[in-house]
Design an enzyme around this catalytic site. Structure first.
Site, short mmCIF file in Angstrom:
data_model
loop_
_atom_site.label_atom_id
_atom_site.label_comp_id
_atom_site.label_asym_id
_atom_site.label_seq_id
_atom_site.Cartn_x
_atom_site.Cartn_y
_atom_site.Cartn_z
N GLY A 1 42.11 -79.70 -13.23
CA GLY A 1 41.24 -80.88 -13.24
C GLY A 1 41.73 -82.00 -14.14
CD GLU B 1 43.40 -71.85 -10.76
OE1 GLU B 1 43.48 -72.60 -9.78
OE2 GLU B 1 42.33 -71.65 -11.35
CD GLU C 1 36.45 -74.93 -13.63
OE1 GLU C 1 35.79 -74.61 -12.63
OE2 GLU C 1 37.36 -75.80 -13.58
CG ASN D 1 37.43 -73.16 -6.95
OD1 ASN D 1 36.24 -73.11 -6.67
ND2 ASN D 1 37.89 -73.00 -8.19
CG HIS E 1 38.25 -70.72 -12.01
ND1 HIS E 1 37.98 -71.66 -12.97
CD2 HIS E 1 39.05 -71.31 -11.09
CE1 HIS E 1 38.60 -72.79 -12.64
NE2 HIS E 1 39.25 -72.60 -11.50
CB SER F 1 46.51 -81.23 -11.29
OG SER F 1 45.48 -81.38 -12.26
CE LYS G 1 37.71 -76.16 -9.90
NZ LYS G 1 38.41 -76.65 -11.08
#
Ligand code: PGA
Length: 260
Positions: free
Chosen positions: A174, A168, A98, A9, A96, A214, A11
């Protein structure tokens, strides 16, 4: 036997030149290899067309990072499943954390997107996961159950065959703080059992459940060798060819071991 899927991904990273600079060596490294794992790259929308052109006639698949649940019309700034199909996308990441956090996506919206993606022959990679606060207050399973029920609401058995789930944990994304293999396994077994209850055991056993948060070349194998971890959704480490290749290799090793 369910398929192991390693997806990158990107991003909001990589312009056209950077897309070339990443995909050409990736393609050259993987060409002619008959891998057990499915490799997917998910560039930003602006790179999808060129990415699918570069990867034409390879086994590397293309995914988008989001889409809208309408097919066309007055939705300024949105991208439809039909458009994704026209650039030869096969996968689409949906829900996701985010998207949930910065763009207000709810389980209900994600559910609409999942259905529309499948209708257009796209395979949704549907993301779920708890925040640190939720984990620390012992609510992980409760949160996962609510999300899974919400995003899969009303799906038929047939539709479920096209779904991929990515576990996730938000606190691992991250942050450099990955879930331990045991934590990932525990959550992912819970998700599989939940899906078995909501649908049936056959569907649950065939469901690919990725871990994301991560993932690095260093921790990939220990995560991917867990029985209910069937792949990885990789953010940061998917931006460098070497690191991404090492994660693919870890997935390949784990996948072959699980087969035997
Ligand atoms: P990360 O991101 O690997 O950089 O933690 C994972 C993701 O958000 O899918």
């Amino acid at each position: 036997m369910r398929k192991m899927i390693i997806a990158g991904n990107w991003k909001m990273n990589k312009d056209i030149k950077e897309t070339f600079d990443f995909l050409l060596p990736l393609k050259n490294n993987l060409i002619g290899q008959n891998l057990n794992v499915e490799v997917v790259v998910c560039p930003p929308f602006t790179s999808l067309f060129i990415a699918s052109d570069i990867l034409r006639e390879t086994n590397i698949k293309i995914g988008a990072q989001n889409m809208f649940y309408e097919v066309e019309g007055a939705y300024t700034g949105e991208i439809s499943p039909k458009m994704l199909k026209s650039v030869r996308c096969e996968y689409v990441i949906l829900g996701h954390s985010e998207r949930r956090r910065y763009f207000g996506e709810t389980d209900e919206i994600v559910n609409k997107k999942v259905k529309k993606a499948i209708e257009f022959g796209l395979k949704p990679i549907v993301c779920v996961g708890e925040t640190l606060e939720e984990r620390e207050s012992g609510e992980t399973f409760k949160v996962l159950e609510k999300q899974i029920k919400g995003v899969l609401e009303g799906l038929t058995y047939e539709q479920m065959r096209n779904v991929i789930i990515a576990y996730e944990p938000v606190w691992a994304i991250g942050t450099g703080r990955n879930a331990t293999p045991d934590q990932a396994q525990e959550a992912q077994r819970f998700i599989r059992e939940l899906v078995a209850g909501l649908f049936n055991d056959g569907i649950a056993q065939n469901l690919t459940i990725q871990y994301g948060g991560s993932v690095t070349p260093e921790n990939a194998y220990s995560l991917l060798s867990q029985p209910d971890v069937d792949g990885a959704l990789v953010g940061g480490a998917s931006l460098k060819v070497d690191a991404f290749l090492k994660i693919i290799k870890a997935g390949e090793t784990a996948s072959v071991e699980k087969k035997n």
